[in-house]
Design a protein around this motif. Sequence first.
Motif, PDB file in Angstrom:
ATOM      1  N   UNK A  51     -29.938  -5.874  12.206  1.00 23.23           N
ATOM      2  CA  UNK A  51     -30.355  -5.418  13.537  1.00 23.23           C
ATOM      3  C   UNK A  51     -29.874  -3.983  13.737  1.00 23.23           C
ATOM      4  N   UNK A  52     -30.784  -3.108  14.145  1.00 21.78           N
ATOM      5  CA  UNK A  52     -30.416  -1.720  14.417  1.00 21.78           C
ATOM      6  C   UNK A  52     -31.493  -1.107  15.317  1.00 21.78           C
ATOM      7  N   UNK A  53     -31.190   0.046  15.883  1.00 23.71           N
ATOM      8  CA  UNK A  53     -32.179   0.704  16.737  1.00 23.71           C
ATOM      9  C   UNK A  53     -32.015   2.219  16.701  1.00 23.71           C
ATOM     10  N   UNK A  54     -30.968   2.751  17.355  1.00 15.16           N
ATOM     11  CA  UNK A  54     -30.912   4.198  17.564  1.00 15.16           C
ATOM     12  C   UNK A  54     -30.317   4.975  16.395  1.00 15.16           C
TER      13      UNK A  54
ATOM     14  N   UNK B 219     -24.550 -17.152  13.081  1.00 18.90           N
ATOM     15  CA  UNK B 219     -25.456 -16.374  12.232  1.00 18.90           C
ATOM     16  C   UNK B 219     -26.894 -16.854  12.429  1.00 18.90           C
ATOM     17  N   UNK B 220     -27.804 -15.900  12.544  1.00 18.16           N
ATOM     18  CA  UNK B 220     -29.232 -16.220  12.520  1.00 18.16           C
ATOM     19  C   UNK B 220     -29.736 -16.055  11.093  1.00 18.16           C
ATOM     20  N   UNK B 221     -29.537 -14.841  10.551  1.00 23.57           N
ATOM     21  CA  UNK B 221     -29.893 -14.578   9.157  1.00 23.57           C
ATOM     22  C   UNK B 221     -29.174 -13.323   8.687  1.00 23.57           C
ATOM     23  N   UNK B 222     -28.531 -13.418   7.545  1.00 25.90           N
ATOM     24  CA  UNK B 222     -27.847 -12.284   6.922  1.00 25.90           C
ATOM     25  C   UNK B 222     -26.872 -11.619   7.893  1.00 25.90           C
ATOM     26  N   UNK B 223     -27.151 -10.376   8.300  1.00 22.55           N
ATOM     27  CA  UNK B 223     -26.232  -9.634   9.159  1.00 22.55           C
ATOM     28  C   UNK B 223     -26.560  -9.763  10.646  1.00 22.55           C
ATOM     29  N   UNK B 224     -27.548 -10.569  10.978  1.00 23.75           N
ATOM     30  CA  UNK B 224     -27.989 -10.726  12.369  1.00 23.75           C
ATOM     31  C   UNK B 224     -27.354 -11.975  12.975  1.00 23.75           C
ATOM     32  N   UNK B 225     -26.699 -11.804  14.102  1.00 27.39           N
ATOM     33  CA  UNK B 225     -26.050 -12.926  14.779  1.00 27.39           C
ATOM     34  C   UNK B 225     -26.672 -13.181  16.144  1.00 27.39           C
ATOM     35  N   UNK B 226     -26.455 -14.370  16.648  1.00 27.31           N
ATOM     36  CA  UNK B 226     -26.948 -14.764  17.969  1.00 27.31           C
ATOM     37  C   UNK B 226     -25.879 -14.421  19.006  1.00 27.31           C
ATOM     38  N   UNK B 227     -26.121 -13.380  19.783  1.00 26.25           N
ATOM     39  CA  UNK B 227     -25.129 -12.921  20.757  1.00 26.25           C
ATOM     40  C   UNK B 227     -25.477 -13.371  22.175  1.00 26.25           C
TER      41      UNK B 227
ATOM     42  N   UNK C 184     -25.300   4.583  20.073  1.00 25.67           N
ATOM     43  CA  UNK C 184     -25.499   4.444  21.516  1.00 25.67           C
ATOM     44  C   UNK C 184     -26.211   3.164  21.936  1.00 25.67           C
ATOM     45  N   UNK C 185     -26.799   2.449  20.983  1.00 25.18           N
ATOM     46  CA  UNK C 185     -27.531   1.233  21.374  1.00 25.18           C
ATOM     47  C   UNK C 185     -26.701  -0.026  21.156  1.00 25.18           C
ATOM     48  N   UNK C 186     -25.707   0.042  20.287  1.00 27.14           N
ATOM     49  CA  UNK C 186     -24.854  -1.111  20.036  1.00 27.14           C
ATOM     50  C   UNK C 186     -25.485  -2.189  19.181  1.00 27.14           C
ATOM     51  N   UNK C 187     -26.629  -1.911  18.562  1.00 30.51           N
ATOM     52  CA  UNK C 187     -27.363  -2.957  17.844  1.00 30.51           C
ATOM     53  C   UNK C 187     -26.786  -3.298  16.483  1.00 30.51           C
ATOM     54  N   UNK C 188     -26.271  -2.321  15.760  1.00 28.96           N
ATOM     55  CA  UNK C 188     -25.917  -2.535  14.351  1.00 28.96           C
ATOM     56  C   UNK C 188     -24.478  -2.984  14.148  1.00 28.96           C
ATOM     57  N   UNK C 189     -23.961  -3.741  15.084  1.00 28.94           N
ATOM     58  CA  UNK C 189     -22.599  -4.258  14.954  1.00 28.94           C
ATOM     59  C   UNK C 189     -22.499  -5.225  13.778  1.00 28.94           C
ATOM     60  N   UNK C 190     -21.444  -5.083  13.011  1.00 28.94           N
ATOM     61  CA  UNK C 190     -21.176  -5.971  11.875  1.00 28.94           C
ATOM     62  C   UNK C 190     -19.691  -5.832  11.546  1.00 28.94           C
ATOM     63  N   UNK C 191     -19.278  -6.406  10.436  1.00 36.32           N
ATOM     64  CA  UNK C 191     -17.896  -6.255   9.997  1.00 36.32           C
ATOM     65  C   UNK C 191     -17.893  -5.580   8.635  1.00 36.32           C
ATOM     66  N   UNK C 192     -17.242  -4.432   8.572  1.00 37.51           N
ATOM     67  CA  UNK C 192     -17.165  -3.649   7.348  1.00 37.51           C
ATOM     68  C   UNK C 192     -15.748  -3.761   6.800  1.00 37.51           C
ATOM     69  N   UNK C 193     -15.629  -4.354   5.626  1.00 37.65           N
ATOM     70  CA  UNK C 193     -14.315  -4.658   5.039  1.00 37.65           C
ATOM     71  C   UNK C 193     -13.424  -5.405   6.029  1.00 37.65           C
ATOM     72  N   UNK C 194     -14.043  -6.334   6.756  1.00 41.99           N
ATOM     73  CA  UNK C 194     -13.305  -7.208   7.659  1.00 41.99           C
ATOM     74  C   UNK C 194     -13.039  -6.651   9.033  1.00 41.99           C
ATOM     75  N   UNK C 195     -13.448  -5.409   9.303  1.00 42.19           N
ATOM     76  CA  UNK C 195     -13.190  -4.796  10.605  1.00 42.19           C
ATOM     77  C   UNK C 195     -14.493  -4.670  11.400  1.00 42.19           C
ATOM     78  N   UNK C 196     -14.550  -5.167  12.643  1.00 48.54           N
ATOM     79  CA  UNK C 196     -15.745  -5.015  13.465  1.00 48.54           C
ATOM     80  C   UNK C 196     -16.059  -3.541  13.721  1.00 48.54           C
TER      81      UNK C 196
END
Length: 254
Positions: free
Chosen positions: A50-53, A96-104, A57-69
């Motif tokens: 999930x990504x956008x901007x 998780x919905x799929x891969x890096x996309x979660x249900x928020x 500024x959109x907050x869409x591409x949140x994930x955990x990189x090496x364990x850190x949000x």
Amino acid sequence: MGYDLSMRVWRGDADGGALADFTVPVEEGEVVLDAIHRLQATQAGDLAVRWNCKAGKCGSCSAEVNGRPRLMCMTRLSEYDQGETITVTPMRTFPVIKDLVTNVSYNYEKAKELPAFAPTPPDADGKRRMAQADVERGQEFRKCIECFLCQDTCHVIRDHEENKPAFAGPRFFLRYAELDMHPLDTNDRRQLAQSAAGLSMCNITKCCTEVCPEHIKITDNAIIPMKERVVDRKYDPLVWLGSKIFRRDQREEV
């Protein structure tokens, strides 16, 4: 100058999954999201992200990189050694919905529980006025981009799924504080923040502040002041005395 980046990316869905290893060519100056996009374009066309901007500024591409949000679009590859493997996984706190996309959707359900802004009646000339100092106090809170990284890192729900019904989380404590500190808002949100939002469950470890990409001082400027307001209301001797007098008057009227 480009190089080959070693990546481990979580692949799967609600039924389960695992980390998969990839080697992705990257260029100097790129961010983790660039590497994910190149991986998606060249090796894993069905990778869900999930990504956008792509500008933080959109907050869409949140994930955990090496364990850190983190926001993938704001995480530079130069922060890591070129020989280091970068592991990207979905936010752990949400399903998780799929891969890096979660249900928020949990966050949007909590937002519905928060009463809307209820301003005072306008002045005689039809305008509402407030001091600039009061405006500036809540301005910091308006920078929130709802990336939900603070929610993801909060151990109250990250490690305890059972707390979710009773706990709104730091993003919404921020909103409670913003409205409660607004000079024109007529709702008293202190009791609601304590009873319905679970403010007392927060033990102010500041983990939410540490991951905020907008550098909002969530703990110091929102959560702690709200806790102080709740305590003032509950334990202030004048408030206690007033409640006793009020209840006695009610008994006498009966």
